[in-house]
Scaffold this active site. Sequence first.
Site, PDB file in Angstrom:
ATOM      1  N   CYS A 160       0.832  -1.200   0.000  1.00  0.00           N
ATOM      2  CA  CYS A 160       0.000   0.000   0.000  1.00  0.00           C
ATOM      3  C   CYS A 160       0.872   1.258   0.000  1.00  0.00           C
ATOM      4  O   CYS A 160       1.717   1.435   0.893  1.00  0.00           O
ATOM      5  CB  CYS A 160      -0.924   0.016   1.209  1.00  0.00           C
ATOM      6  N   HIS A 206      -3.514   1.067   8.370  1.00  0.00           N
ATOM      7  CA  HIS A 206      -4.059   0.586   7.106  1.00  0.00           C
ATOM      8  C   HIS A 206      -5.419  -0.072   7.279  1.00  0.00           C
ATOM      9  O   HIS A 206      -6.268  -0.015   6.378  1.00  0.00           O
ATOM     10  CB  HIS A 206      -3.079  -0.421   6.481  1.00  0.00           C
ATOM     11  N   ASN A 212     -14.137   8.527  -0.860  1.00  0.00           N
ATOM     12  CA  ASN A 212     -14.761   7.341  -1.437  1.00  0.00           C
ATOM     13  C   ASN A 212     -14.403   6.156  -0.547  1.00  0.00           C
ATOM     14  O   ASN A 212     -13.228   5.963  -0.212  1.00  0.00           O
ATOM     15  CB  ASN A 212     -14.244   7.057  -2.848  1.00  0.00           C
ATOM     16  N   HIS A 234      -6.553   1.735   1.938  1.00  0.00           N
ATOM     17  CA  HIS A 234      -6.161   2.552   3.084  1.00  0.00           C
ATOM     18  C   HIS A 234      -7.150   3.705   3.268  1.00  0.00           C
ATOM     19  O   HIS A 234      -7.531   4.359   2.287  1.00  0.00           O
ATOM     20  CB  HIS A 234      -4.757   3.106   2.853  1.00  0.00           C
ATOM     21  N   HIS A 267      -8.625   6.995   3.290  1.00  0.00           N
ATOM     22  CA  HIS A 267      -8.131   8.266   2.760  1.00  0.00           C
ATOM     23  C   HIS A 267      -9.241   8.998   2.031  1.00  0.00           C
ATOM     24  O   HIS A 267     -10.268   8.423   1.676  1.00  0.00           O
ATOM     25  CB  HIS A 267      -6.960   8.025   1.801  1.00  0.00           C
ATOM     26  N   GLN A 277      -9.834  12.700  -0.746  1.00  0.00           N
ATOM     27  CA  GLN A 277      -9.190  13.453  -1.813  1.00  0.00           C
ATOM     28  C   GLN A 277      -9.692  14.896  -1.814  1.00  0.00           C
ATOM     29  O   GLN A 277     -10.747  15.198  -1.247  1.00  0.00           O
ATOM     30  CB  GLN A 277      -9.465  12.815  -3.174  1.00  0.00           C
TER      31      GLN A 277
END
Length: 357
Positions: A70, A133, A173, A184, A186, A188
Amino acid sequence: MKRTAIDLADGRELIYFDENEDAVRDQPDRRELPPPPPASQLRYDPLTDEWVAVAAHRQTRTFLPPANECPLDPSVGDRLTEIPSPDYDVVVFENRFPSLSGRVADEPGEITPFTPVRPGVGRCEVVCFTSDHNASFASLPPRRVRTVLDALADRTEVLGELPGVEQVFCFENRGVEIGVTLHHPHGQIYAYPFVTPRTRALLAAARRHAERTGGNLYADVLAAERAVGDRVVTENEHWTAFVPAAARWPFEVHVAPRRVVPDIPALSDGERDAFGPLYLNLLRRFDGLFDMPMPYIAAWHQAPVRIDRELGHLHLQLFSIRRAKDKLKYLAGSESGMGVFINDISPERAAELLRAA
């Protein structure tokens, strides 16, 4: 919160947002990387009055690697990732495969007299919520949610000052059903060089309402939902989470501050602190609906950075395409072809199920 900015091996910017002032983030990026790709191409669709980004380089982006590969994990030993430090709280960095960027190569030529073309100037960033993670946003402590919110406020302000940027969009998302390419946890951030179609539609409706009544449309809708109460899922002193009366998605909730603010940077300390506990509660209700991780999109609707800011009302739109434990909502003919949504679950029922979850 401590903010530390560094440059990655290919010149992209990375920023650590730490909850402890004594955090040291001086580890260099030891990778050998090719230069970042040039900006994408924006093509204007005269039939819809919309811009479309053509970013062919994104075909080569990382796609669902195994956990031990990752790129959003911390760098440990000889395993080098996008984050040089062996640990972190929250990290934001320029996307290695951006849809928009400031790296303009050649000016694109004309395609037809009806289709102007210009560089996809802007910026795309990745927001890592935790170094764990196997975590999820719902598993974060409230303090970490506050750090994430402060990081989004920082990036909204900084990106909004870039030349040509008209709107800053922060989102997450979650789930392969949604289309994530990395597991992982996260989010944007997109800094667009235009006001997006969705926001233009919201602003047009808000402008008509303001001209007719003098009020803020979203604030008036929020007040009406709170007065009726049937679709309110949860609320606190500063925030209300409700299912819109005309929800498009099987499970869709808006999380909105009671005070009219245009964007995340405008939130007070009290509003930022109060957001985390309510939002975490809501995410856990989503996961509890079918006793399984819920795929979702969490989309922050912020006012444009230069125009019509008085018409906006910050809110987070949280929605899922899952309509039952073993069924997904696909955007088929009516939705994809004509833009007319057909919801399989009544908003009142969705609110009832979420309250009970």
